[in-house]
Design an enzyme around this catalytic site. Structure first.
Site, mmCIF file in Angstrom:
data_model
loop_
_atom_site.group_PDB
_atom_site.id
_atom_site.type_symbol
_atom_site.label_atom_id
_atom_site.label_comp_id
_atom_site.label_asym_id
_atom_site.label_seq_id
_atom_site.Cartn_x
_atom_site.Cartn_y
_atom_site.Cartn_z
ATOM 1 C CE LYS A 35 -3.860 12.821 0.672
ATOM 2 N NZ LYS A 35 -2.937 12.156 1.613
ATOM 3 C CE1 TYR A 257 1.842 13.819 -34.330
ATOM 4 C CE2 TYR A 257 0.325 13.463 -32.485
ATOM 5 C CZ TYR A 257 0.857 14.287 -33.469
ATOM 6 O OH TYR A 257 0.402 15.569 -33.598
HETATM 7 C C1 LIG Z 1 -3.710 11.034 2.087
HETATM 8 C C2 LIG Z 1 -3.770 10.626 3.490
HETATM 9 C C3 LIG Z 1 -4.732 9.708 3.927
HETATM 10 C C4 LIG Z 1 -5.665 8.997 2.967
HETATM 11 O O1 LIG Z 1 -4.957 7.971 2.324
HETATM 12 P P1 LIG Z 1 -5.711 7.007 1.272
HETATM 13 O O2 LIG Z 1 -4.681 5.999 0.921
HETATM 14 O O3 LIG Z 1 -6.093 7.851 0.110
HETATM 15 O O4 LIG Z 1 -6.881 6.462 1.976
HETATM 16 C C5 LIG Z 1 -4.791 9.431 5.273
HETATM 17 N N1 LIG Z 1 -3.941 10.022 6.158
HETATM 18 C C6 LIG Z 1 -2.992 10.890 5.765
HETATM 19 C C7 LIG Z 1 -2.091 11.495 6.776
HETATM 20 C C8 LIG Z 1 -2.868 11.213 4.431
HETATM 21 O O5 LIG Z 1 -1.927 12.091 4.049
#
Ligand SMILES: *Cc1c(COP(=O)(O)O)cnc(C)c1O
Length: 365
Positions: A35, A257
């Site tokens: 994702k 800055y």
């Molecule tokens: C993002 C996500 C993961 C992965 O989580 P990590 O902490 O990056 O390993 C697993 N399951 C679901 C439902 C997620 O949304």
């Protein structure tokens, strides 16, 4: 010449980290979570390193289309399921598996016309209180789904809220276990923290699928308790930029800055072509680590939009054109974990990698 900043995506490191997830849960299948554009790495750039996974999990339908466009024919799971009834048409067309976490998603499915029944992942809210059916409503949702001709299989899923923290997983595991005891189907619970910390010893955390994200991208889910070296993970993204100028500072002169940094003595300063508009966090303090060549040095002065300034004392040979590594691996192999920069910024590795700016070119190596 394009502005000298880029993010290298390390194909072998992605494959190595994925193998670490497999080793932690040897009898489970692995969803590589991609994702947020593979946590900022770029789905297309990360694909070569991750195609040994059993499936890809994500939540944006456009990203699911991109995975299919790369030629991936295996499982793809939508972690938030469909956002409206029409999304089911894309699920049917591209054979996307999808999460069902609320009643309307079952209504849409019941009204959906398809010749190819779907694989769905029924999600339980076991205590995180974000997505999913309450334990007491779970079996009823399962029975409704199992009565639909549109459904081929139902897997059981939950998400753990504190696998990296002090509460651990016991409470949610017990809730999930109890509410699914009499239901058939594959199970999936574990994110990265649960995969590394609990899957090796607790069979019920392994389930049939684990869902590692952050560990695959070379950031430790429980930093600073454990760093990537402790988990044998490798950086998968190296943010590198060149020095574009140097300045000889006299003791007492200030930098950038607000003049936040004052030279304690005469010193050489390097100006690096990377700033907050590239995704480098503006909030980090003086002293935040930076690699110049293979030497570890410190950021001095405020982060600007397009530049940062660093102390060149440990690298007297540095010149315009010398390579600075803001996180990841230097050209000679020195590691600067993204978790250290995230800590300095008061955040987590996830946020930094996801916030890599679109203007920074990514290149798989
Ligand atoms: C993002 C996500 C993961 C992965 O989580 P990590 O902490 O990056 O390993 C697993 N399951 C679901 C439902 C997620 O949304």
């Amino acid at each position: 010449m394009p502005r000298p900043v880029e993010a290298l995506i390390h194909t072998e490191a992605l494959a190595h980290n994925l193998a670490r997830a497999r080793a932690a849960a040897p009898d489970a299948k692995v969803w590589a979570v991609v994702k947020a554009n593979a946590y900022g790495h770029g789905i297309e750039q990360a694909y070569a390193g991750l195609k040994g996974a059993d499936g890809f999990a994500l939540l944006d339908l456009r990203e699911a289309e991109r995975i299919r466009a790369l030629g991936w024919r295996g499982p793809v799971l939508l972690l938030e399921g469909c956002f409206d009834a029409r999304d089911l048409e894309l699920c049917s067309r591209l054979n996307l598996w999808h999460t069902v976490h609320h009643e309307a998603q079952i209504d849409w499915l019941a009204a959906h016309k398809t010749h190819a029944p779907h694989h769905v992942f029924l999600k339980m809210n076991s205590g995180m209180n974000r997505l999913g059916f309450r334990p007491a409503a779970f079996a009823a949702a399962w029975r409704r789904l199992s009565g639909l001709t549109q459904v081929e299989s139902i897997a059981l899923m939950t998400h753990l809220s504190d696998a990296d923290g002090s509460r651990g997983v016991a409470q949610q595991l017990a809730v999930f276990d109890e509410a699914t005891r009499d239901l058939p189907g594959e199970r999936t619970l574990a994110n990265s923290a649960a995969t590394l910390r609990f899957a090796p010893t607790v069979e019920k955390v392994r389930g049939d699928w684990v869902r590692p994200g952050i560990m695959v991208y070379g950031s430790s889910p429980d930093f600073p308790e454990n760093g990537i070296a402790d988990w044998d993970l490798r950086p998968t993204m190296s943010l590198r930029a060149q020095l574009i100028a140097t300045q000889a500072l006299k003791a007492g002169e200030q930098v950038g800055y607000g003049g936040r940094f004052t030279a304690e003595r005469d010193m050489m300063l390097g100006v690096v072509a990377c700033g907050y508009a590239d995704g480098y966090p503006r909030v980090v303090p003086d002293g935040t680590p930076v690699l110049i060549g293979e030497a570890r040095t410190r950021l001095v002065g405020r982060v600007s939009m397009d530049m940062i300034t660093i102390d060149l004392t440990p690298a007297p040979d540095a010149r315009p054109g010398s390579v600075a590594t803001l996180w990841g691996v230097s050209p000679g192999g020195t590691v600067l974990p993204i978790d250290e920069i995230a800590q300095a910024a008061g955040t987590v590795g996830y946020e930094l990698m996801c916030a890599l700016a679109p203007r920074v070119p990514t290149r798989a190596v």
